[in-house]
Design an enzyme around this catalytic site. Structure first.
Site, mmCIF file in Angstrom:
data_model
loop_
_atom_site.group_PDB
_atom_site.id
_atom_site.type_symbol
_atom_site.label_atom_id
_atom_site.label_comp_id
_atom_site.label_asym_id
_atom_site.label_seq_id
_atom_site.Cartn_x
_atom_site.Cartn_y
_atom_site.Cartn_z
ATOM 1 N N TYR A 199 0.827 -1.213 0.000
ATOM 2 C CA TYR A 199 0.000 0.000 0.000
ATOM 3 C C TYR A 199 0.856 1.256 0.000
ATOM 4 O O TYR A 199 1.859 1.326 0.711
ATOM 5 C CB TYR A 199 -0.919 0.026 1.230
ATOM 6 C CG TYR A 199 -1.799 1.253 1.251
ATOM 7 C CD1 TYR A 199 -2.949 1.299 0.484
ATOM 8 C CD2 TYR A 199 -1.454 2.374 1.991
ATOM 9 C CE1 TYR A 199 -3.743 2.426 0.469
ATOM 10 C CE2 TYR A 199 -2.245 3.515 1.981
ATOM 11 C CZ TYR A 199 -3.395 3.530 1.216
ATOM 12 O OH TYR A 199 -4.178 4.647 1.195
ATOM 13 N N TRP A 242 1.167 5.628 -1.796
ATOM 14 C CA TRP A 242 0.863 6.577 -2.864
ATOM 15 C C TRP A 242 1.917 6.623 -3.955
ATOM 16 O O TRP A 242 1.663 7.166 -5.026
ATOM 17 C CB TRP A 242 0.666 7.969 -2.269
ATOM 18 C CG TRP A 242 -0.771 8.232 -1.944
ATOM 19 C CD1 TRP A 242 -1.566 7.480 -1.126
ATOM 20 C CD2 TRP A 242 -1.577 9.286 -2.444
ATOM 21 N NE1 TRP A 242 -2.821 8.023 -1.084
ATOM 22 C CE2 TRP A 242 -2.854 9.144 -1.875
ATOM 23 C CE3 TRP A 242 -1.342 10.357 -3.294
ATOM 24 C CZ2 TRP A 242 -3.905 10.021 -2.154
ATOM 25 C CZ3 TRP A 242 -2.377 11.237 -3.569
ATOM 26 C CH2 TRP A 242 -3.645 11.065 -3.002
HETATM 27 N N1 MGD Z 1 -1.986 8.534 12.334
HETATM 28 C C1 MGD Z 1 -2.376 8.612 11.060
HETATM 29 N N2 MGD Z 1 -1.801 7.797 10.139
HETATM 30 C C2 MGD Z 1 -2.167 7.889 8.841
HETATM 31 C C3 MGD Z 1 -3.145 8.816 8.425
HETATM 32 C C4 MGD Z 1 -3.748 9.643 9.406
HETATM 33 O O1 MGD Z 1 -4.631 10.473 9.113
HETATM 34 N N3 MGD Z 1 -3.324 9.533 10.706
HETATM 35 N N4 MGD Z 1 -3.489 8.897 7.095
HETATM 36 C C5 MGD Z 1 -3.350 7.674 6.304
HETATM 37 C C6 MGD Z 1 -3.544 7.910 4.876
HETATM 38 S S1 MGD Z 1 -5.022 8.657 4.420
HETATM 39 C C7 MGD Z 1 -2.675 7.484 3.934
HETATM 40 S S2 MGD Z 1 -3.144 7.579 2.277
HETATM 41 C C8 MGD Z 1 -1.385 6.879 4.293
HETATM 42 C C9 MGD Z 1 -0.243 7.296 3.351
HETATM 43 O O2 MGD Z 1 0.807 6.402 3.456
HETATM 44 P P1 MGD Z 1 1.810 6.157 2.228
HETATM 45 O O3 MGD Z 1 1.091 6.262 0.941
HETATM 46 O O4 MGD Z 1 2.551 4.906 2.513
HETATM 47 O O5 MGD Z 1 2.773 7.408 2.389
HETATM 48 P P2 MGD Z 1 3.801 8.054 1.385
HETATM 49 O O6 MGD Z 1 4.683 8.916 2.216
HETATM 50 O O7 MGD Z 1 3.078 8.709 0.264
HETATM 51 O O8 MGD Z 1 4.652 6.812 0.864
HETATM 52 C C10 MGD Z 1 5.017 6.615 -0.459
HETATM 53 C C11 MGD Z 1 6.447 6.100 -0.507
HETATM 54 O O9 MGD Z 1 6.745 5.761 -1.856
HETATM 55 C C12 MGD Z 1 8.039 6.266 -2.195
HETATM 56 N N5 MGD Z 1 8.062 6.477 -3.654
HETATM 57 C C13 MGD Z 1 7.728 7.587 -4.353
HETATM 58 N N6 MGD Z 1 7.854 7.368 -5.665
HETATM 59 C C14 MGD Z 1 8.277 6.099 -5.819
HETATM 60 C C15 MGD Z 1 8.575 5.295 -6.957
HETATM 61 O O10 MGD Z 1 8.456 5.702 -8.113
HETATM 62 N N7 MGD Z 1 8.984 4.014 -6.721
HETATM 63 C C16 MGD Z 1 9.123 3.513 -5.464
HETATM 64 N N8 MGD Z 1 9.533 2.256 -5.327
HETATM 65 N N9 MGD Z 1 8.837 4.258 -4.385
HETATM 66 C C17 MGD Z 1 8.407 5.522 -4.550
HETATM 67 C C18 MGD Z 1 8.183 7.518 -1.382
HETATM 68 O O11 MGD Z 1 9.553 7.861 -1.221
HETATM 69 C C19 MGD Z 1 7.474 7.123 -0.075
HETATM 70 O O12 MGD Z 1 8.368 6.575 0.845
HETATM 71 O O13 MGD Z 1 -1.038 7.246 5.632
HETATM 72 C C20 MGD Z 1 -2.064 6.885 6.553
HETATM 73 N N10 MGD Z 1 -1.580 7.053 7.923
HETATM 74 N N1 MGD Z 2 -1.077 18.702 2.022
HETATM 75 C C1 MGD Z 2 -1.547 17.446 1.997
HETATM 76 N N2 MGD Z 2 -2.785 17.193 1.494
HETATM 77 C C2 MGD Z 2 -3.278 15.935 1.501
HETATM 78 C C3 MGD Z 2 -2.504 14.844 1.963
HETATM 79 C C4 MGD Z 2 -1.201 15.127 2.483
HETATM 80 O O1 MGD Z 2 -0.476 14.222 2.946
HETATM 81 N N3 MGD Z 2 -0.768 16.429 2.485
HETATM 82 N N4 MGD Z 2 -3.017 13.558 1.908
HETATM 83 C C5 MGD Z 2 -4.137 13.295 1.014
HETATM 84 C C6 MGD Z 2 -4.803 12.027 1.386
HETATM 85 S S1 MGD Z 2 -4.056 10.551 0.952
HETATM 86 C C7 MGD Z 2 -5.997 11.972 1.991
HETATM 87 S S2 MGD Z 2 -6.737 10.453 2.290
HETATM 88 C C8 MGD Z 2 -6.706 13.197 2.369
HETATM 89 C C9 MGD Z 2 -7.223 13.057 3.794
HETATM 90 O O2 MGD Z 2 -8.211 13.963 4.050
HETATM 91 P P1 MGD Z 2 -8.725 14.115 5.548
HETATM 92 O O3 MGD Z 2 -8.627 12.847 6.244
HETATM 93 O O4 MGD Z 2 -10.036 14.793 5.521
HETATM 94 O O5 MGD Z 2 -7.604 15.153 6.049
HETATM 95 P P2 MGD Z 2 -6.968 15.443 7.480
HETATM 96 O O6 MGD Z 2 -6.120 16.650 7.290
HETATM 97 O O7 MGD Z 2 -6.297 14.250 7.993
HETATM 98 O O8 MGD Z 2 -8.215 15.798 8.389
HETATM 99 C C10 MGD Z 2 -9.059 16.877 8.080
HETATM 100 C C11 MGD Z 2 -9.364 17.667 9.333
HETATM 101 O O9 MGD Z 2 -10.215 16.935 10.203
HETATM 102 C C12 MGD Z 2 -10.100 17.539 11.486
HETATM 103 N N5 MGD Z 2 -10.480 16.582 12.518
HETATM 104 C C13 MGD Z 2 -9.702 15.637 13.071
HETATM 105 N N6 MGD Z 2 -10.420 14.921 13.968
HETATM 106 C C14 MGD Z 2 -11.650 15.439 13.987
HETATM 107 C C15 MGD Z 2 -12.848 15.124 14.719
HETATM 108 O O10 MGD Z 2 -12.922 14.200 15.512
HETATM 109 N N7 MGD Z 2 -13.939 15.880 14.449
HETATM 110 C C16 MGD Z 2 -13.918 16.891 13.550
HETATM 111 N N8 MGD Z 2 -15.048 17.546 13.336
HETATM 112 N N9 MGD Z 2 -12.801 17.226 12.881
HETATM 113 C C17 MGD Z 2 -11.693 16.499 13.086
HETATM 114 C C18 MGD Z 2 -8.650 17.927 11.611
HETATM 115 O O11 MGD Z 2 -8.514 19.153 12.296
HETATM 116 C C19 MGD Z 2 -8.133 17.918 10.186
HETATM 117 O O12 MGD Z 2 -7.435 19.071 9.786
HETATM 118 O O13 MGD Z 2 -5.838 14.336 2.312
HETATM 119 C C20 MGD Z 2 -5.157 14.437 1.067
HETATM 120 N N10 MGD Z 2 -4.537 15.723 1.016
HETATM 121 MO MO MO Z 3 -5.082 8.853 2.096
#
Ligand code: MGD
Ligand code: MGD
Ligand code: MO
Length: 757
Positions: free
Chosen positions: A120, A122
């Protein structure tokens, strides 16, 4: 004093490319210096562009294939896999021989199910060099692998929505568009807000960042329901409801109760388009606004007033994805939908329900919704999968059974973990537990451009290129352009494209032809493009020379569920009843106490830690990078405080702990601890702290020196229904760090025995 004029050498070439944070141009100057400039058509280029060049040649890049010393000496088998162990650089031929040998040994001795290839993450934008797609295609040619299902983003919603509206895709991909919201909506009730930091990102990227402008131009009044005032751009007319984290469902129940009690609900709509209100209404009896106030921290009078305003306005109820990334994460989505249904505006322009405005840039965007070129992945003959966030359970508990969406599944016995394009040591919860889980397999193989924590916990690390170092085709959902991503520079060190790495393995394993179909990268790009384009679109050669292709625009005005509203008999929802299921017989039939047949309030198990750990941590998405990507880049580094990830605290909470802005602090609970740098802000509700995800995990025992919040979060699923990631919240305490903090060590590679050049 006069500064000597800085003369930029002339631009030699300019190439186009794209990223998850948008399309951009790369200028090569004489002497080789690279410069990133925004795409000329982009009205709001992402600040994340500032991470690209500064990270490209950073010493944290993986320069050569490397093997963990103990694995090299003793061969495959469970081992501690310390992040501090020495790695030995070896040549590509040896590295590929080792990986091919391991794949063969594991599949012959234990079957393909023993290979975990979920992988898993991005990765990078680009339709061909998408690391995970490449890996899945490769493993499929070998006879398959144990896969993962769902996402960390919306793990709970992806399982719940099919039961209650039939089609998760409709809600997630065909949201009512911003122009319709601008024209029709009077009140947006935004649970989780609509944070502008998030809309710069879409999977695959966009060329025109329009969503930020839409968000800032909002004229409807917003009820901002969030512990963080910063979850809505300044200037948008708003009333702030600083709800306690994890309690939105209580607030929603209080609102729903008020609607019923005061006869403000739309009975005709509920009768015609929904099923199960009666059951829900019985449950609501004990959950009025006074009860809700006691749970969520919003005064009962404000709750009743808001319910009345919702009933008399054209109201859009929207729920961010973050709310379902929590314990009982299905509930805020289901309760939000039920609330919108009670208002009777689902399917009306500007009213109804939304999920993910402010979560991702493409939600509500008006770009084309057509398909993009894609790399076929073949078929996985192994049916075994895990819900994606159950990775640690799988590795720790082979053979154990668990519930998932009405069935009972069993964890496979994994011997080889293969990861390309993801960073589980960033994204997973309870990283100290994940470290224990990663001691179990025989072998861990990782392709990475950087020495991330995941690379440091692997046995064999294969250096991967970044997008600027290869040719590709890019674009995202709702993107206005398809972008020719032309290579701007040569690979770092000995890095290879994931495709080339896997082709090297395929050759050794006798599946070269199946994997490559005899095509070079350029031939693949041409093939993917030519099989995708319509007759009136330019040939590949013309597209490549032009650098991009503008796509036909999508509809400006769209309303989610408009067809269903217009004629629910001709256009029923694909649910058992054909309607919105406020009560689901199917879900009720599963008999899960943590996700019964209608929306309910459940107190998070984490709260048992109150008041020992009195601060409520929000671990949300970072503003200065995408997840953990390019954390060594200039924009991400500039936001660090004393070299640590910034943690935001309310000034009152800081004062009570003797913490000043700029201090290094220790954030801790029973699961672990991390260091962070204090930032004080009145934008947070007192008692709430915010530490974004993505600082590269830097373990020293149970402590992360750098500030990754996932040492603090629990590895607990949303519920037995979805088994979704619930990592967004944790309870913690924060204290000042006295003395010199230990240096952060993730900016340089682990101890390496370099091979001769
Ligand atoms: N506590 C907490 N944890 C969370 C979340 C949260 O809200 N709270 N959010 C979750 C969410 S929504 C998501 S989507 C995940 C994201 O988790 P990930 O998608 O695992 O995070 P990334 O940092 O995007 O990891 C992508 C990795 O791929 C590598 N990469 C980039 N390009 C390439 C390539 O071309 N080839 C290879 N082999 N590698 C490459 C990058 O260097 C990086 O290390 O995290 C989750 N974790
Ligand atoms: N800059 C940037 N943008 C991103 C990403 C990134 O890594 N960086 N990741 C992308 C990805 S993979 C995803 S899945 C999306 C995720 O999108 P989301 O999951 O919606 O994004 P977050 O910033 O984790 O959370 C949104 C807001 O929810 C609020 N929040 C947290 N807990 C609670 C709660 O219990 N109640 C309420 N009402 N609000 C709460 C927080 O203050 C937070 O800023 O974002 C995408 N956009
Ligand atoms: Mo995500």
């Amino acid at each position: 004093m006069n500064h000597p004029a800085r003369v930029r050498p002339p631009v030699v070439t300019e190439t186009g490319t794209t990223s998850h944070w948008g399309a951009f141009r790369v200028r090569s100057h004489a002497g080789g210096a690279l410069e990133v400039v925004p795409h000329p058509a982009d009205p709001a280029p992402s600040p994340l562009l500032g991470n690209v060049v500064s990270a490209l040649r950073h010493p944290a890049r993986v320069a050569a294939p490397a093997v963990r010393r103990s694995w090299l000496e003793h061969g495959p088998g469970p081992r501690p896999r310390s992040a501090d162990e020495e790695f030995v650089e070896i040549g590509w031929d040896t590295a590929l021989d080792l990986v091919a040998g391991e794949l063969d040994r594991v599949r012959a001795g234990h079957g393909n199910e023993a290979i975990f290839g979920g992988s898993y993450g991005w990765a990078s934008a680009g339709r061909f060099h998408h690391a995970q797609s490449q890996l899945h295609r490769f493993l499929n040619t070998l006879g398959g692998f144990t896969s993962s299902r769902g996402s960390y983003s919306i793990g709970a919603s992806l399982v719940l929505l099919p039961h209650v509206v039939g089609d998760a895709e409709a809600v997630l991909r065909r949201a009512s568009t911003w122009p319709t919201i601008h024209a029709e909506t009077e009140l947006v009730v935004a649970f989780g807000g609509m944070p502008e930091k998030n809309v710069q990102v879409t999977s695959g990227g966009v060329t025109r960042h329009n969503t930020l402008g839409h968000l800032r131009a909002l004229r409807a009044r917003v009820a901002l329901v969030s512990p963080n005032r910063a979850d809505l751009p300044d200037g948008v007319p708003a009333d702030w409801y600083p709800v306690l984290p994890g309690t939105d469902v209580a607030l929603m129940l209080g609102l729903a109760h008020t609607l019923l009690a005061e006869g403000l609900h739309d009975q005709a709509f509920l009768d015609r388009y929904t099923t199960g209100l009666d059951t829900f209404a019985r449950y609501l009896r004990g959950h009025d606004a006074d009860w809700a106030a006691g749970v969520c921290g919003i005064p009962a009078g404000d709750i009743r007033d808001l319910a009345r305003r919702m009933a008399r306005s054209r109201t859009l109820v929207t729920v961010t994805w973050s709310l379902q990334r929590a314990e009982y994460g299905e509930q805020p989505v289901w309760a939000g939908l039920a609330l919108a249904a009670m208002l009777g505006q689902i399917g009306l322009p500007g009213g109804g329900f939304g999920h993910g405005y402010g979560s991702m840039g493409d939600v509500g965007d008006t770009g084309p919704a057509g398909r993009l070129p894609y790399l076929p992945q073949g078929r996985n003959p192994v049916g075994t999968f895990i819900p994606v966030a159950r990775i640690a359970d799988m590795l720790l508990c082979p053979g154990e059974s668990y519930d998932y969406n009405g069935s009972v599944l069993k964890y496979p016995d994994i011997r080889l973990v293969y990861w390309a394009g993801g960073n589980p040591f960033h994204h997973h919860q309870d990283l100290n537990r994940l470290r224990r889980a990663f001691t179990r397999p025989d072998t861990v193989v990782v392709h990475e451009p950087f020495w991330t924590a995941t690379a440091r916990h692997a046995d064999i690390v294969l250096p991967a290129t970044l997008p600027l170092e290869r040719d590709d085709i890019g674009g995202g959902r709702r993107d206005t352009h398809l972008i020719a991503m032309r290579r701007a520079t040569g690979p770092y060190g000995q890095a290879r494209d994931d495709y080339a790495i896997l082709a090297g393995l395929a050759e050794r394993l006798g599946v070269l032809r199946e994997f490559t179909e005899g095509r070079t990268t350029r031939e693949w790009l041409e093939h993917l493009y030519e099989t995708w384009r319509t007759g009136d679109q330019p040939s590949f050669a013309r597209f490549w020379a032009a650098g991009e292709l503008e796509l036909p625009p999508g509809p400006q005005h769209e309303t989610l569920f408009a067809d269903f509203r217009a004629d629910p008999v001709a256009n029923p929802l694909p649910t058992p009843s054909g309607r919105i299921e406020i009560f689901s017989r199917t879900v009720a039939g599963f008999g899960y106490d943590d996700c019964p047949g209608h929306p309910v309030w459940r107190e998070p198990a984490e709260w048992r830690n109150l008041p020992r750990y009195p601060l409520r941590l929000i671990a949300n998405q970072p503003a200065t990078r995408l997840h953990s990507q390019l954390d060594v880049g200039a924009v991400s580094r500039a936001a660090k405080v004393a070299g640590r990830e910034p943690i935001e605290l309310h000034p009152g909470d800081a004062r009570a702990r003797g913490i000043r802005a700029g201090d290094v602090v220790r954030v801790f609970n029973d699961r672990g601890a991390c260091l962070a740098g204090a930032v004080l802000t009145e934008a947070l509700r007192p008692g709430v702290v915010r530490l974004a995800t993505g600082a590269w995990y830097d373990p020293d025992g149970d402590l992360c020196r750098h500030g990754n919040p996932n040492v603090l979060t629990a590895d607990r699923p949303a519920s037995r229904l979805s088994q979704g990631c619930a990592g967004h919240h944790a309870l913690v305490e924060v204290e000042r760090w006295h003395g010199d903090p230990p240096p952060v060590r993730v900016l340089t590679p682990p101890p390496l025995v370099r091979c001769a050049p």
